[in-house]
Design a protein around this motif. Structure first.
Motif, PDB file in Angstrom:
ATOM      1  N   GLU A 165       5.035 -10.174   9.527  1.00 23.31           N
ATOM      2  CA  GLU A 165       4.025 -10.695  10.460  1.00 23.31           C
ATOM      3  C   GLU A 165       3.266  -9.554  11.126  1.00 23.31           C
ATOM      4  N   LEU A 166       3.977  -8.473  11.429  1.00 22.36           N
ATOM      5  CA  LEU A 166       3.340  -7.305  12.030  1.00 22.36           C
ATOM      6  C   LEU A 166       2.298  -6.718  11.071  1.00 22.36           C
ATOM      7  N   LEU A 167       2.639  -6.615   9.793  1.00 22.73           N
ATOM      8  CA  LEU A 167       1.710  -6.075   8.797  1.00 22.73           C
ATOM      9  C   LEU A 167       0.539  -7.023   8.557  1.00 22.73           C
ATOM     10  N   ALA A 168       0.762  -8.310   8.732  1.00 26.19           N
ATOM     11  CA  ALA A 168      -0.297  -9.300   8.498  1.00 26.19           C
ATOM     12  C   ALA A 168      -1.472  -9.086   9.449  1.00 26.19           C
ATOM     13  N   ALA A 189      -0.858  -4.710   1.865  1.00 30.29           N
ATOM     14  CA  ALA A 189      -0.583  -6.026   1.264  1.00 30.29           C
ATOM     15  C   ALA A 189       0.683  -5.964   0.413  1.00 30.29           C
ATOM     16  N   ARG A 190       0.849  -4.878  -0.322  1.00 27.90           N
ATOM     17  CA  ARG A 190       2.040  -4.704  -1.153  1.00 27.90           C
ATOM     18  C   ARG A 190       3.289  -4.613  -0.276  1.00 27.90           C
ATOM     19  N   GLU A 191       3.186  -3.881   0.826  1.00 30.81           N
ATOM     20  CA  GLU A 191       4.321  -3.765   1.752  1.00 30.81           C
ATOM     21  C   GLU A 191       4.658  -5.119   2.389  1.00 30.81           C
ATOM     22  N   ALA A 192       3.627  -5.882   2.756  1.00 27.93           N
ATOM     23  CA  ALA A 192       3.854  -7.205   3.346  1.00 27.93           C
ATOM     24  C   ALA A 192       4.533  -8.131   2.338  1.00 27.93           C
ATOM     25  N   LYS A 193       4.106  -8.039   1.089  1.00 26.51           N
ATOM     26  CA  LYS A 193       4.712  -8.866   0.040  1.00 26.51           C
ATOM     27  C   LYS A 193       6.180  -8.498  -0.143  1.00 26.51           C
ATOM     28  N   LYS A 194       6.499  -7.210  -0.089  1.00 29.50           N
ATOM     29  CA  LYS A 194       7.896  -6.762  -0.183  1.00 29.50           C
ATOM     30  C   LYS A 194       8.721  -7.393   0.929  1.00 29.50           C
ATOM     31  N   ARG A 195       8.143  -7.437   2.141  1.00 30.93           N
ATOM     32  CA  ARG A 195       8.868  -8.008   3.284  1.00 30.93           C
ATOM     33  C   ARG A 195       9.121  -9.504   3.072  1.00 30.93           C
ATOM     34  N   ARG A 196       8.101 -10.224   2.572  1.00 29.94           N
ATOM     35  CA  ARG A 196       8.276 -11.668   2.314  1.00 29.94           C
ATOM     36  C   ARG A 196       9.365 -11.901   1.274  1.00 29.94           C
ATOM     37  N   GLU A 197       9.341 -11.128   0.195  1.00 32.64           N
ATOM     38  CA  GLU A 197      10.338 -11.300  -0.861  1.00 32.64           C
ATOM     39  C   GLU A 197      11.730 -10.933  -0.367  1.00 32.64           C
ATOM     40  N   ALA A 198      11.832  -9.879   0.422  1.00 36.90           N
ATOM     41  CA  ALA A 198      13.130  -9.480   0.967  1.00 36.90           C
ATOM     42  C   ALA A 198      13.660 -10.540   1.922  1.00 36.90           C
ATOM     43  N   ALA A 199      12.777 -11.105   2.744  1.00 40.73           N
ATOM     44  CA  ALA A 199      13.200 -12.154   3.678  1.00 40.73           C
ATOM     45  C   ALA A 199      13.740 -13.349   2.914  1.00 40.73           C
ATOM     46  N   ASP A 249     -10.275   2.707   2.739  1.00 41.98           N
ATOM     47  CA  ASP A 249      -9.722   1.586   3.505  1.00 41.98           C
ATOM     48  C   ASP A 249      -9.268   0.454   2.586  1.00 41.98           C
ATOM     49  N   ASP A 250     -10.018   0.200   1.514  1.00 44.80           N
ATOM     50  CA  ASP A 250      -9.633  -0.862   0.572  1.00 44.80           C
ATOM     51  C   ASP A 250      -8.299  -0.544  -0.094  1.00 44.80           C
ATOM     52  N   GLU A 251      -8.107   0.718  -0.457  1.00 46.51           N
ATOM     53  CA  GLU A 251      -6.851   1.124  -1.084  1.00 46.51           C
ATOM     54  C   GLU A 251      -5.696   1.050  -0.083  1.00 46.51           C
ATOM     55  N   VAL A 252      -5.955   1.408   1.163  1.00 47.05           N
ATOM     56  CA  VAL A 252      -4.925   1.301   2.200  1.00 47.05           C
ATOM     57  C   VAL A 252      -4.566  -0.167   2.422  1.00 47.05           C
ATOM     58  N   LEU A 253      -5.568  -1.040   2.395  1.00 48.25           N
ATOM     59  CA  LEU A 253      -5.312  -2.479   2.527  1.00 48.25           C
ATOM     60  C   LEU A 253      -4.415  -2.981   1.409  1.00 48.25           C
ATOM     61  N   LYS A 254      -4.641  -2.492   0.191  1.00 49.82           N
ATOM     62  CA  LYS A 254      -3.796  -2.901  -0.940  1.00 49.82           C
ATOM     63  C   LYS A 254      -2.361  -2.443  -0.737  1.00 49.82           C
ATOM     64  N   VAL A 255      -2.180  -1.237  -0.197  1.00 50.11           N
ATOM     65  CA  VAL A 255      -0.832  -0.729   0.078  1.00 50.11           C
ATOM     66  C   VAL A 255      -0.172  -1.599   1.151  1.00 50.11           C
ATOM     67  N   THR A 293       5.059   1.958   6.443  1.00 52.97           N
ATOM     68  CA  THR A 293       3.770   1.686   5.813  1.00 52.97           C
ATOM     69  C   THR A 293       2.990   2.983   5.615  1.00 52.97           C
ATOM     70  N   LEU A 294       2.990   3.840   6.623  1.00 54.22           N
ATOM     71  CA  LEU A 294       2.312   5.135   6.490  1.00 54.22           C
ATOM     72  C   LEU A 294       2.967   5.997   5.407  1.00 54.22           C
ATOM     73  N   ALA A 295       4.278   5.883   5.270  1.00 47.44           N
ATOM     74  CA  ALA A 295       4.970   6.618   4.211  1.00 47.44           C
ATOM     75  C   ALA A 295       4.522   6.108   2.844  1.00 47.44           C
ATOM     76  N   ALA A 296       4.339   4.803   2.722  1.00 44.86           N
ATOM     77  CA  ALA A 296       3.864   4.228   1.455  1.00 44.86           C
ATOM     78  C   ALA A 296       2.437   4.682   1.167  1.00 44.86           C
ATOM     79  N   VAL A 297       1.600   4.759   2.206  1.00 41.73           N
ATOM     80  CA  VAL A 297       0.219   5.232   2.046  1.00 41.73           C
ATOM     81  C   VAL A 297       0.227   6.687   1.583  1.00 41.73           C
ATOM     82  N   THR A 298       1.025   7.527   2.230  1.00 46.22           N
ATOM     83  CA  THR A 298       1.110   8.936   1.862  1.00 46.22           C
ATOM     84  C   THR A 298       1.627   9.088   0.434  1.00 46.22           C
ATOM     85  N   SER A 299       2.616   8.298   0.081  1.00 46.12           N
ATOM     86  CA  SER A 299       3.160   8.342  -1.273  1.00 46.12           C
ATOM     87  C   SER A 299       2.086   8.006  -2.298  1.00 46.12           C
TER      88      SER A 299
END
Length: 151
Positions: free
Chosen positions: A87-90, A57-67, A49-55, A30-36
């Protein structure tokens, strides 16, 4: 008050000290995605913080789709791993609206816009989106609007 990014760094340090591999690897990614996201574009910038939240949320969505993809492919162990990461990202995301709360917001927007039928979906979405930003996923919102306009 610490920023969300600082909180992620502190949680990463705690996870490493506790030898919690799942938490550490998830926060690292997640931190790598934020840095990217921070270095994307012409010049480096610090995310709010709002932009980090969006990142996140995007990472959590990736996890749901991958699952879901792993589940459909019969790889139950990989699906469980992705769900655990999601769940950890949630924990970093704001609480999502319940279906009833979402229906109430959509019903109010339909009444306010006076839309009837599927052709009014754009007008209703324009009213609903700012109210549910970050607390309801776009697909859920669209489905609720579609259901309210068709029924």
């Amino acid at each position: 008050m610490t920023t969300l990014k600082e909180q992620l760094h502190e949680d990463l340090t705690a996870a490493i000290k506790a030898r919690d591999e799942l938490r550490a690897s998830t926060i690292r990614l997640t931190l790598a995605a934020v840095t990217s996201e921070e270095v994307a574009g012409k010049e480096k910038r610090e995310l709010t913080d709002d932009e980090v939240l969006k990142v996140i949320a995007r990472e959590a969505k990736k996890r749901r789709e991958a699952a879901e993809a792993f589940e459909n492919a019969g790889r139950v162990d990989s699906a469980a791993q992705e769900r655990a990461e999601g769940e950890l990202l949630a924990h970093y995301l704001p609480k999502q609206l319940s279906d009833e709360e979402l229906k109430a917001i959509v019903a109010a927007a339909v009444a306010e816009s006076g839309a009837t039928g599927p052709q009014g979906m754009g007008a209703v979405m324009k009213l609903v989106r700012p109210k549910v930003e970050g607390v309801a996923e776009g697909g859920r919102v669209a489905a609720a609007v579609k259901a309210a306009l068709s029924g």
